[in-house]
Design a protein around this motif. Structure first.
Motif, PDB file in Angstrom:
ATOM      1  N   SER A  73       5.962  -5.143  -6.488  1.00  0.00           N
ATOM      2  CA  SER A  73       4.728  -5.789  -6.946  1.00  0.00           C
ATOM      3  C   SER A  73       4.238  -5.209  -8.270  1.00  0.00           C
ATOM      4  N   GLN A 105       9.227  -4.014   0.714  1.00  0.00           N
ATOM      5  CA  GLN A 105       8.138  -4.559  -0.082  1.00  0.00           C
ATOM      6  C   GLN A 105       7.343  -3.391  -0.642  1.00  0.00           C
ATOM      7  N   GLY A 107       4.157  -2.287  -2.717  1.00  0.00           N
ATOM      8  CA  GLY A 107       2.851  -2.825  -3.097  1.00  0.00           C
ATOM      9  C   GLY A 107       2.470  -2.544  -4.534  1.00  0.00           C
ATOM     10  N   ALA A 108       1.490  -3.289  -5.012  1.00  0.00           N
ATOM     11  CA  ALA A 108       1.011  -3.159  -6.391  1.00  0.00           C
ATOM     12  C   ALA A 108       0.537  -1.735  -6.672  1.00  0.00           C
ATOM     13  N   ALA A 110       2.069   1.030  -6.572  1.00  0.00           N
ATOM     14  CA  ALA A 110       2.707   2.126  -5.829  1.00  0.00           C
ATOM     15  C   ALA A 110       3.591   2.946  -6.779  1.00  0.00           C
ATOM     16  N   ILE A 123       7.395  -1.518   4.367  1.00  0.00           N
ATOM     17  CA  ILE A 123       6.295  -2.007   3.535  1.00  0.00           C
ATOM     18  C   ILE A 123       5.556  -0.781   3.013  1.00  0.00           C
ATOM     19  N   GLY A 125       2.276   0.304   0.992  1.00  0.00           N
ATOM     20  CA  GLY A 125       0.970  -0.230   0.624  1.00  0.00           C
ATOM     21  C   GLY A 125       0.639  -0.065  -0.850  1.00  0.00           C
ATOM     22  N   ALA A 126      -0.237  -0.917  -1.336  1.00  0.00           N
ATOM     23  CA  ALA A 126      -0.673  -0.875  -2.730  1.00  0.00           C
ATOM     24  C   ALA A 126      -1.281   0.485  -3.062  1.00  0.00           C
ATOM     25  N   SER A 128       0.052   3.364  -3.158  1.00  0.00           N
ATOM     26  CA  SER A 128       0.624   4.514  -2.456  1.00  0.00           C
ATOM     27  C   SER A 128       1.463   5.370  -3.408  1.00  0.00           C
ATOM     28  N   ALA A 141       1.356   3.976   3.682  1.00  0.00           N
ATOM     29  CA  ALA A 141       0.322   3.769   2.667  1.00  0.00           C
ATOM     30  C   ALA A 141      -0.392   5.096   2.410  1.00  0.00           C
TER      31      ALA A 141
END
Length: 151
Positions: A73, A105, A107-108, A110, A123, A125-126, A128, A141
């Motif tokens: 992201s 995935q 995140g934005a 990261a 996944i 998290g944004a 992180s 995250a």
């Protein structure tokens, strides 16, 4: 006017993806959306069905391998090099490989630091900061990134 903008966005993405494939020799099917910064592309391997969004920064000095079905992201950073804390005056770097598994995935915003191995089905998290390797089938995250739950 909106239709023209959408078409331009689509074709610009296709051109960026094509140019990315020319620069990165070991790459599969990918989509590049927006401006991306890649340093040391000769040490970067990218799998199939990978999407890289606007503002992503990748420094592959220590080598980076990205698996299949990975989404990176906006403004995420993947950095495989860093300063040696014992030789700061000399500005000596330590290079460590990063491996990102399949079905990941990111995140934005990261940040993935040198020497990290990320398993499959993850996944992140944004925002992180990944400072330790992550086993498969998790959501992580935070700063530093910690396990939130299993998938």
């Amino acid at each position: 006017m909106a239709k023209i903008y959408v078409y331009l966005q689509f074709y610009t993405s296709l051109i960026r993806s094509f140019l990315f494939r020319l620069i990165v020799k070991n790459t599969g099917d990918l989509t590049v959306l927006g401006k991306v910064t890649i340093l040391n592309s000769h040490n970067l391997k990218v799998g199939n069905n990978v999407s890289i969004n606007h503002g992503v920064y990748i420094n592959a000095l220590g080598s980076i391998s990205i698996g299949n079905n990975v989404s990176i992201s906006a403004k995420a950073m993947i950095i495989s090099t860093g300063l040696d804390p014992n030789k700061i005056k000399e500005k000596k770097h330590i290079n460590k490989s990063i491996v990102i598994g399949d079905d990941v995935q990111i995140g934005a915003g990261a940040i993935i630091l040198p020497g990290i191995h990320i398993g499959n089905n993850i996944i992140i998290g944004a925002g992180s900061v990944v400072t330790k390797s992550i086993d498969s089938n998790q959501i992580v995250a935070g700063n530093p990134a910690r396990k939130i739950r299993d998938i």
